[in-house]
Design a protein around this motif. Sequence first.
Motif, PDB file in Angstrom:
ATOM      1  N   GLU A  78     -16.250   6.924 -10.245  1.00 46.43           N
ATOM      2  CA  GLU A  78     -15.904   5.708 -10.636  1.00 46.43           C
ATOM      3  C   GLU A  78     -16.720   5.623 -12.098  1.00 46.43           C
ATOM      4  OE1 GLU A  78     -16.691   0.734  -9.636  1.00 46.43           O
ATOM      5  OE2 GLU A  78     -17.715   2.250  -8.420  1.00 46.43           O
ATOM      6  N   THR A 133      -9.080  12.881  -0.782  1.00 47.34           N
ATOM      7  CA  THR A 133      -9.963  11.926  -1.207  1.00 47.34           C
ATOM      8  C   THR A 133      -9.492  11.321  -2.615  1.00 47.34           C
ATOM      9  OG1 THR A 133     -11.722  13.070  -0.513  1.00 47.34           O
ATOM     10  CG2 THR A 133     -12.235  11.490  -2.039  1.00 47.34           C
ATOM     11  N   LYS A 134      -9.596  10.144  -2.672  1.00 43.44           N
ATOM     12  CA  LYS A 134      -9.128   9.389  -4.082  1.00 43.44           C
ATOM     13  C   LYS A 134     -10.027   9.773  -4.818  1.00 43.44           C
ATOM     14  CE  LYS A 134      -8.920   4.893  -6.359  1.00 43.44           C
ATOM     15  NZ  LYS A 134      -9.116   3.376  -5.920  1.00 43.44           N
ATOM     16  N   CYS A 192      -3.788   7.917 -10.803  1.00 46.15           N
ATOM     17  CA  CYS A 192      -4.851   8.221 -10.015  1.00 46.15           C
ATOM     18  C   CYS A 192      -4.837   9.671  -9.462  1.00 46.15           C
ATOM     19  CB  CYS A 192      -4.893   7.398  -8.736  1.00 46.15           C
ATOM     20  SG  CYS A 192      -6.322   7.451  -7.813  1.00 46.15           S
ATOM     21  N   TYR A 193      -5.775  10.345  -9.416  1.00 41.35           N
ATOM     22  CA  TYR A 193      -5.745  11.697  -8.820  1.00 41.35           C
ATOM     23  C   TYR A 193      -6.423  11.721  -7.358  1.00 41.35           C
ATOM     24  CZ  TYR A 193      -4.834  14.136 -13.439  1.00 41.35           C
ATOM     25  OH  TYR A 193      -3.976  14.563 -14.639  1.00 41.35           O
ATOM     26  N   PHE A 194      -5.764  12.376  -6.669  1.00 39.21           N
ATOM     27  CA  PHE A 194      -6.297  12.683  -5.126  1.00 39.21           C
ATOM     28  C   PHE A 194      -6.503  14.181  -4.956  1.00 39.21           C
ATOM     29  CE2 PHE A 194      -3.773   8.897  -5.242  1.00 39.21           C
ATOM     30  CZ  PHE A 194      -4.278   7.914  -4.466  1.00 39.21           C
ATOM     31  N   GLN A 216      -9.348   7.569 -11.242  1.00 38.87           N
ATOM     32  CA  GLN A 216      -8.339   6.923 -11.581  1.00 38.87           C
ATOM     33  C   GLN A 216      -8.432   6.470 -12.982  1.00 38.87           C
ATOM     34  OE1 GLN A 216      -7.169   3.633  -8.927  1.00 38.87           O
ATOM     35  NE2 GLN A 216      -6.261   2.660 -10.211  1.00 38.87           N
ATOM     36  N   ASP A 259       0.830  -1.101  -0.056  1.00 37.76           N
ATOM     37  CA  ASP A 259      -0.146   0.173   0.167  1.00 37.76           C
ATOM     38  C   ASP A 259       0.726   1.361   0.120  1.00 37.76           C
ATOM     39  OD1 ASP A 259      -2.326  -1.238  -0.105  1.00 37.76           O
ATOM     40  OD2 ASP A 259      -2.676  -0.947   2.121  1.00 37.76           O
ATOM     41  N   LEU A 262      -3.525   8.850   3.912  1.00 41.48           N
ATOM     42  CA  LEU A 262      -4.561   8.068   3.149  1.00 41.48           C
ATOM     43  C   LEU A 262      -3.670   6.810   2.631  1.00 41.48           C
ATOM     44  CD1 LEU A 262      -7.586   7.969   1.994  1.00 41.48           C
ATOM     45  CD2 LEU A 262      -6.390   9.305   0.015  1.00 41.48           C
ATOM     46  N   PHE A 265     -15.230   9.635  -4.973  1.00 43.89           N
ATOM     47  CA  PHE A 265     -14.506   8.761  -5.806  1.00 43.89           C
ATOM     48  C   PHE A 265     -15.412   8.828  -7.141  1.00 43.89           C
ATOM     49  CE2 PHE A 265     -13.293   4.579  -8.041  1.00 43.89           C
ATOM     50  CZ  PHE A 265     -12.220   5.413  -8.557  1.00 43.89           C
ATOM     51  N   TYR A 306      -3.322   4.070  -0.265  1.00 44.64           N
ATOM     52  CA  TYR A 306      -3.700   3.398  -1.478  1.00 44.64           C
ATOM     53  C   TYR A 306      -3.116   2.342  -1.972  1.00 44.64           C
ATOM     54  CZ  TYR A 306      -3.898   4.159  -6.719  1.00 44.64           C
ATOM     55  OH  TYR A 306      -4.230   3.710  -8.089  1.00 44.64           O
TER      56      TYR A 306
END
Length: 272
Positions: free
Chosen positions: A265, A198-199, A188-190, A202, A129, A145, A263, A147
């Motif tokens: 999706e 926050t994630k 991936c953007y956070f 992706q 992770d 956080l 997120f 990931y």
Amino acid sequence: MRNYVLLIVLSLFFLDVYAQEVKYIETENIQFKSNEIVYLFGDDVKFRAEPTTESNVIDVLKINSKVKIISEVNSSFNYNGIDWKWYKVSYNNKVGYIIGGLLSLDQKEVGDSIYLISFKQNTLEGGYDLLIRLVNKKTLEYIELPYTLGDTNIFSIHVHDNKGLSSIKDMLLIDFMAEACGVDGGGCYFFNDGQSLTKAIQFSRMVDGDLYWQHEKVIFPEDYEGIKDKIVFISEHGETINEDTNYKKTTTESIEFIWKGKFLEIKNEESE
């Protein structure tokens, strides 16, 4: 003229990304080099006189403190499920030892935000992770956080301002490198809204030789062809139908979103 303007805009985009010093991080080769300047991922880190947890403490260092690597020591300590090497480092003209897991693998700043990263072992799924810490530059308060990393073993991190999204302060991009055909080289953007990290989005970039490719990209309001207050997600899928005639088929899909703090999706609406 339009193509000329497009070329300028794209050039500015790549300058924005690559003006940041790019450091590629390999999950299978975690090490710091002699004379490298690194920042502490840990907080209240014990700066020790010898490379053992029983040795005297020279000082206690705050998160994001800057140290210089002198050398790697041939001894390790298990931290967060990983056998990290000890490192001999210098700090404020003092020489001591710190465990590698307490050093950030990279450090980026944007505004009053500092981003630090490290690893921990994923005991459920195996692998690693990525631990992301967002630090307030003024107060040194931080949030963390985790990931879960995918199959890609090499990545870099980049930071940006809010790129026109008024509801957030800034963002972090984890950018993966595809080392081989069929391996996802997306990212991936956070998003940082000032109170939480926050994630957010992706995306994928995958190529299987000349037979198949998938390229997804995210367009923010301040990007070329961006839309005010919206995020545009573009997905291009391509395949070679006939290699002899170089007959290729490409399908492009575009979706617009408004960021609502969760997120995104991305799903193909036709398949729902």
